[in-house]
Design an enzyme around this catalytic site. Sequence first.
Site, PDB file in Angstrom:
ATOM      1  N   LYS A 151      20.663  23.831  21.258  1.00 49.22           N
ATOM      2  CA  LYS A 151      20.369  25.030  22.502  1.00 49.22           C
ATOM      3  C   LYS A 151      21.131  26.378  22.053  1.00 49.22           C
ATOM      4  CE  LYS A 151      18.547  22.169  25.768  1.00 49.22           C
ATOM      5  NZ  LYS A 151      18.697  20.799  25.204  1.00 49.22           N
TER       6      LYS A 151
HETATM    7  C1  LIG Z   1      17.647  19.955  25.310  1.00 48.90           C
HETATM    8  C2  LIG Z   1      17.749  18.722  23.925  1.00 48.90           C
HETATM    9  C3  LIG Z   1      16.771  18.115  23.360  1.00 48.90           C
HETATM   10  C4  LIG Z   1      15.051  18.215  23.891  1.00 48.90           C
HETATM   11  O1  LIG Z   1      14.569  19.649  23.354  1.00 48.90           O
HETATM   12  P1  LIG Z   1      13.691  20.176  24.245  1.00 48.90           P
HETATM   13  O2  LIG Z   1      13.218  21.531  23.736  1.00 48.90           O
HETATM   14  O3  LIG Z   1      13.950  20.180  25.765  1.00 48.90           O
HETATM   15  O4  LIG Z   1      12.376  19.199  24.117  1.00 48.90           O
HETATM   16  C5  LIG Z   1      16.976  17.398  22.432  1.00 48.90           C
HETATM   17  N1  LIG Z   1      18.245  17.216  22.005  1.00 48.90           N
HETATM   18  C6  LIG Z   1      19.359  17.699  22.673  1.00 48.90           C
HETATM   19  C7  LIG Z   1      20.816  17.429  22.215  1.00 48.90           C
HETATM   20  C8  LIG Z   1      19.035  18.397  23.675  1.00 48.90           C
HETATM   21  O5  LIG Z   1      20.083  19.058  24.134  1.00 48.90           O
END
Ligand SMILES: *Cc1c(COP(=O)(O)O)cnc(C)c1O
Length: 495
Positions: free
Chosen positions: A108
């Site tokens: 993120k």
């Molecule tokens: C948010 C997240 C995901 C999923 O990503 P999306 O864009 O919501 O599909 C996968 N792994 C981790 C560690 C995340 O923080």
Amino acid sequence: MRYRSTRSSDEYLSGREAVLQGIAGDGGLFVPDRMDFCGFPWTELMGLSTEEMAERIFEYFLNDFTGIPEIVTRSYTGKFDDPELTPLKKVGDLYVLELFHGPTAAFKDVALSALPVLMSEARKQLGREEQILILTATSGDTGKAAMEGFRDVPGTGIIVFYPYGGVSPVQEAQMNTAEGRNVRAVAVRGNFDDTQTGVKKIFAALTESMRQEKKTVLSSANSINIGRLVPQIVYYFKAYASLLSMGEIALGELVDFTVPTGNFGDILAGYYAKKLGLPVGKLILAANKNNVLRDFIDSGVYDKNRPFYRTNSPSMDILVSSNLERLLYDISGGDCETVKGLMEKLSGEGRYEISEEMLEKLQDSFASCDADEEKTVAAIRKVYEKYGYLIDTHTAVAWASAEEYREKTGSGRKNVVLSTASAYKFPDAVRKALGLPKQEDPFSVLPLIHEETGVKIPENLQDLKKKPVRFTDVIETREMPGYVEKTVDSGDLYR
Ligand SMILES: *Cc1c(COP(=O)(O)O)cnc(C)c1O
């Protein structure tokens, strides 16, 4: 490039306006008003640095912003602990794209390092006077990444709500010790859905009065903002360029990507990369036990009427994937009436089915596999034992899915597994996979894994235990709006 809603064509916004507004007035998501991105000179990106690739892609999608190179510099300089930002590693027969080198050790960070800069620039460039207040419900990773991204960004403040007892001890400590004058975290009694509903209610109840009486615009850092999607497109190009420079592929060769998926933001960025011309073969959606998306890709039926599981890959524990709406818009040929109808069915009956034609288009680009908790732990163990490479639970779901896909289809195409978090963010499952003893104190798991594997603990997680706790409030869901008003009235956020 202009942006319109997935659900109607009443509104056309520029990139700056769409980033500031976040979500369309009719509840839809903003999408580019152009259905194809052909003519994008993708091969020119191959020799560039990650930052230069980001500039090109930002300039394509957000072309009304001025000063994109400075925006990219401010977003990323000094924030990642790898000069490539998102390095690619060859591990066995697969390739791992490490997206966890940012300030909070989760993928993120890639988007949430850029979004605050884009938002404050949009505000400045459009001459808006109001201050921006970001309200975000989080199941763990978004909260801290957003606090870090918005920390001390002029004209912005952020309040993060997380379910009390519903996040890992590491995640809670990350949020409660966060620095920055303009950031707050508060625990809410309830689960993640209660928290998210609470935030939606604040938007409904306070948006107008905040704007009129307190010169404050409410916005969100959730992954539906187009300003979060665009930065994520970059690392697909980066991965492809790395494969080229490693001599693993020839220019133009198709490459598959396997993406651990929750809200469908990460994988949608891969779909946009493909639309920009990048030779993407299949996007393999990796799901955990909450496999609503896997079923959808196999059958064309989206049905959230099913049990919700708490798994060891909690950032993927989601039954309603917001960003899927953007894909529905695309595979319906930009038919907003169809999208609107499907979304109404989803909120009414919790279920919808797409047409044969849409399903065919979907399966052209996407495939899907899933992994339950046992398979996840087994993948962590196997990858470590066989290759000495440590992965987290989300990456493990993707690893297992990539292997299953290759076995099932016999595909020998190069396959890039997106690694979305450091193993130290979900240490207990990793400890278990490595066969290490259970610990009373959750923080002693990190040095234990380090001792066993020698893998460096990310600096931002290392001294977490020593940092002073700043936020200790626990509130009821009904107290959420009052909490927001009180915080804004105190004047501390924007000082
Ligand atoms: C948010 C997240 C995901 C999923 O990503 P999306 O864009 O919501 O599909 C996968 N792994 C981790 C560690 C995340 O923080």
